[in-house]
Write a protein that holds these residues in place. Structure first.
Motif: not given
Length: 120
Positions: A32-60
């Motif tokens: 059933p849908p969640p009760r209105p008025g509460g904060p949106p549920p956080a996405p599930p966290r997977v232990p040990g997983r780290v998001p990949p770093p954002a690619p950095r642009p190369l120097p000129p």
């Protein structure tokens, strides 16, 4: 509820919602849908997983350089030497672990003659 007509117990509400969710899950329906008025549920966290770093642009100065020609024959011996070294170390560690295990079993068999059949 405590017996009064206007009172409302939050534990009973929570128990009712859990019961509804379990019944819906058992029947194969979506929850059933969640009760209105509460904060949106956080996405599930997977232990040990780290998001990949954002690619950095190369120097000129590195952006416009042509790639150096790689010699595949020159890179192969270095990789095989590294792999051979890793295999050698793994074999040496396995040999030492086997020797320690064998020595331990030999000591148990000499010091406690009837213990090995009882352990096995």
């Amino acid at each position: 509820m405590n017996g009064q007509p206007g009172s409302y117990d939050h534990h009973e509400e929570a128990a009712r919602r859990v019961g509804e969710a379990l019944n819906a899950q058992a029947r194969g329906r979506p929850m059933p849908p969640p009760r209105p008025g509460g904060p949106p549920p956080a996405p599930p966290r997977v232990p040990g997983r780290v998001p990949p770093p954002a690619p950095r642009p190369l120097p000129p100065q590195q952006q416009h350089r042509p790639a150096p020609a790689a010699a595949p024959a020159a890179a192969a011996p270095a990789a095989s030497g590294s792999a051979g070294s890793q295999i050698l170390w793994a074999a040496l560690i396995a040999l030492l672990a086997g020797a320690l295990l064998g020595g331990g079993i030999a000591l148990v068999s000499v010091l406690l003659p009837g213990a090995l059949p009882a352990l096995g």
